[in-house]
Design a protein around this motif. Structure first.
Motif, PDB file in Angstrom:
ATOM      1  N   GLU A  25       0.825  -1.301   0.084  1.00  0.00           N
ATOM      2  CA  GLU A  25      -0.213  -0.154  -0.177  1.00  0.00           C
ATOM      3  C   GLU A  25       1.124   1.457  -0.202  1.00  0.00           C
ATOM      4  O   GLU A  25       0.296   2.226  -0.857  1.00  0.00           O
ATOM      5  CB  GLU A  25      -1.015  -0.106   0.982  1.00  0.00           C
ATOM      6  CG  GLU A  25      -1.976  -1.010   1.245  1.00  0.00           C
ATOM      7  CD  GLU A  25      -3.210  -0.912   0.460  1.00  0.00           C
ATOM      8  OE1 GLU A  25      -3.251   0.323  -0.084  1.00  0.00           O
ATOM      9  OE2 GLU A  25      -3.673  -0.798  -0.214  1.00  0.00           O
ATOM     10  N   HIS A  26       2.476   1.292   1.104  1.00  0.00           N
ATOM     11  CA  HIS A  26       2.897   2.485   1.073  1.00  0.00           C
ATOM     12  C   HIS A  26       3.194   2.944  -0.574  1.00  0.00           C
ATOM     13  O   HIS A  26       3.580   4.307  -0.443  1.00  0.00           O
ATOM     14  CB  HIS A  26       3.487   1.646   1.848  1.00  0.00           C
ATOM     15  CG  HIS A  26       5.161   2.378   2.082  1.00  0.00           C
ATOM     16  ND1 HIS A  26       4.854   3.823   2.828  1.00  0.00           N
ATOM     17  CD2 HIS A  26       5.941   3.253   1.484  1.00  0.00           C
ATOM     18  CE1 HIS A  26       6.282   5.430   2.243  1.00  0.00           C
ATOM     19  NE2 HIS A  26       6.759   4.067   1.588  1.00  0.00           N
ATOM     20  N   ASN A  84       1.300   4.119  -2.793  1.00  0.00           N
ATOM     21  CA  ASN A  84       0.717   5.825  -1.896  1.00  0.00           C
ATOM     22  C   ASN A  84       1.741   6.593  -2.215  1.00  0.00           C
ATOM     23  O   ASN A  84       1.475   8.046  -3.336  1.00  0.00           O
ATOM     24  CB  ASN A  84       0.595   5.733  -1.091  1.00  0.00           C
ATOM     25  CG  ASN A  84      -0.703   5.681  -0.631  1.00  0.00           C
ATOM     26  OD1 ASN A  84      -2.345   4.889  -0.840  1.00  0.00           O
ATOM     27  ND2 ASN A  84      -0.733   4.893   0.954  1.00  0.00           N
ATOM     28  N   GLU A 112       0.997   7.428  -6.425  1.00  0.00           N
ATOM     29  CA  GLU A 112       0.615   8.227  -6.656  1.00  0.00           C
ATOM     30  C   GLU A 112       0.238  10.041  -6.237  1.00  0.00           C
ATOM     31  O   GLU A 112       0.008  10.691  -6.778  1.00  0.00           O
ATOM     32  CB  GLU A 112      -0.944   8.191  -5.480  1.00  0.00           C
ATOM     33  CG  GLU A 112      -1.760   6.517  -6.265  1.00  0.00           C
ATOM     34  CD  GLU A 112      -2.184   5.781  -5.544  1.00  0.00           C
ATOM     35  OE1 GLU A 112      -3.450   5.346  -5.848  1.00  0.00           O
ATOM     36  OE2 GLU A 112      -2.907   6.394  -4.035  1.00  0.00           O
ATOM     37  N   HIS A 113       1.553  10.188  -5.386  1.00  0.00           N
ATOM     38  CA  HIS A 113       1.786  11.177  -4.859  1.00  0.00           C
ATOM     39  C   HIS A 113       2.995  11.424  -5.293  1.00  0.00           C
ATOM     40  O   HIS A 113       4.180  13.111  -4.997  1.00  0.00           O
ATOM     41  CB  HIS A 113       2.090  10.615  -3.435  1.00  0.00           C
ATOM     42  CG  HIS A 113       1.058  11.098  -2.245  1.00  0.00           C
ATOM     43  ND1 HIS A 113       0.721  11.953  -2.385  1.00  0.00           N
ATOM     44  CD2 HIS A 113      -0.036  10.268  -1.872  1.00  0.00           C
ATOM     45  CE1 HIS A 113      -0.784  12.064  -1.385  1.00  0.00           C
ATOM     46  NE2 HIS A 113      -0.754  10.811  -1.801  1.00  0.00           N
ATOM     47  N   ARG A 144      -2.228  10.924   5.956  1.00  0.00           N
ATOM     48  CA  ARG A 144      -2.304   9.345   4.885  1.00  0.00           C
ATOM     49  C   ARG A 144      -3.668   8.728   4.610  1.00  0.00           C
ATOM     50  O   ARG A 144      -3.803   8.066   3.484  1.00  0.00           O
ATOM     51  CB  ARG A 144      -1.235   8.353   5.294  1.00  0.00           C
ATOM     52  CG  ARG A 144      -0.211   8.721   5.418  1.00  0.00           C
ATOM     53  CD  ARG A 144       0.831   7.462   5.685  1.00  0.00           C
ATOM     54  NE  ARG A 144       0.782   6.857   7.172  1.00  0.00           N
ATOM     55  CZ  ARG A 144       1.522   7.064   8.292  1.00  0.00           C
ATOM     56  NH1 ARG A 144       1.878   8.789   8.875  1.00  0.00           N
ATOM     57  NH2 ARG A 144       1.130   7.101   9.461  1.00  0.00           N
ATOM     58  N   GLY A 153      -5.751  10.871   2.251  1.00  0.00           N
ATOM     59  CA  GLY A 153      -4.122  11.075   0.717  1.00  0.00           C
ATOM     60  C   GLY A 153      -4.101  11.595   0.173  1.00  0.00           C
ATOM     61  O   GLY A 153      -3.840  12.327  -1.025  1.00  0.00           O
ATOM     62  N   VAL A 178       2.334  11.312   1.979  1.00  0.00           N
ATOM     63  CA  VAL A 178       2.988  10.209   2.425  1.00  0.00           C
ATOM     64  C   VAL A 178       4.473  10.448   3.308  1.00  0.00           C
ATOM     65  O   VAL A 178       4.965   9.975   2.233  1.00  0.00           O
ATOM     66  CB  VAL A 178       2.987   8.891   1.843  1.00  0.00           C
ATOM     67  CG1 VAL A 178       3.120   7.900   2.293  1.00  0.00           C
ATOM     68  CG2 VAL A 178       1.519   8.493   0.879  1.00  0.00           C
TER      69      VAL A 178
END
Ligand code: MG
Ligand code: MG
Lengths: 180, 180
Positions: free
Chosen positions: A102-103, A106, A109-110, B27, B30, B33
């Motif tokens: 998941e990390h 994420n 996505e960032h 987080r 969203g 992170v």
């Protein structure tokens, strides 16, 4: 991806040691600032002896919630997990936890660069393998729990083992991620 | 920088706890992170009892070579140190080690955003203070070893303590770092 013959044998160093040396070298020459994150430890009991350092007398290893390495290169956030396997035909991803996957998702996505560095230790072959490929296998092939070596050879990028740096993975990023 | 009255009292949470809650919230929605790095520990002795988890029986705290927090926000590498002081008139930087200051400098040189989050706990006031200001004091004022609070109020950015997130420091970055 292209595979070159090893110029320098690995002489029994672990992948983590090779990456720590590589990152130290990158920092020394001012190329990037990338560090191994400390292993998370749950401290339960600490003794404070007189005139000497605090001594932890009871503690336990915790499951990491993120990946092994992160930092900054050419303004970009870099984040990766390093894994070695003795397996000859596939990379078993069973010991990568769901929150680590998941990390990675994420991070992508960032706008960060997320990947794995995978070593097949029986062959001393090391590959940079993008998180997006990994995540597809991870989330869609939940029964198999491994990725064939030939897929990693094809979709990944072979990292030659060299003298200094040991594993020049940033040049892979230059070529395949940052050359636009 | 502007200073607003506290809408929510801090109720005895440490700065680190507030930032951990803030980052967890970021987080969850969203937004970014960003994680606290584990405290580095030198493990000396580990017991492996039958049928239970490995137990560390001797270990020592190590000096961190980097900062407290890092991660990715809007494609940017984010890296910061969090410090609380009970001092009323200045921020003593004596317990920030030279290699941590070097790390901040290197992060900036590689295009990352590097800053400190400083809390004056006697006033429950928290500021985001850019690493470039800090480094000037750190490397040029080696005798004083502190920064006047009024300098941090002026060159820094007040972070209001709110309900959720507790310390919305990313909105400061939006406004002063990423609005170009
Ligand atoms: Mg690893
Ligand atoms: Mg701190």
């Amino acid at each position: 991806a292209q595979k070159k013959s090893l110029q320098y044998a690995n002489r029994g160093m672990t992948l983590e040691e090779d990456l720590n040396e590589t990152n130290l070298y990158y920092r020394q020459i001012g190329r990037a600032v990338i560090h191994k994150k400390p292993t998370p430890v749950q401290v339960v009991q600490v003794d404070y002896p007189k005139r000497s350092a605090a001594k932890i007398t009871e503690a336990y290893f915790k499951q990491p919630s993120t990946t092994d390495f992160n930092g900054v290169y050419r303004g970009k956030y870099i984040d990766f997990e390093a894994k070695e396997t003795k397996n000859k035909t596939s990379f078993p991803f069973g010991n990568i936890h769901a929150h680590q996957a998941e990390h990675m998702k994420n991070v992508q996505e960032h706008g960060g660069l997320s990947f794995l560095i995978i070593r097949f230790s029986q062959f001393e072959e090391t590959y940079l393998y993008d998180a997006s490929h990994f995540l597809q296998w991870y989330f869609e092939q939940s029964e198999r729990k491994s990725i064939p070596k030939r897929e990693i050879e094809k979709a990944g990028h072979f990292i030659p083992t060299t003298f200094r740096p040991r594993l020049d993975y940033l040049s892979i990023l230059d070529q395949f991620y940052l050359s636009m």
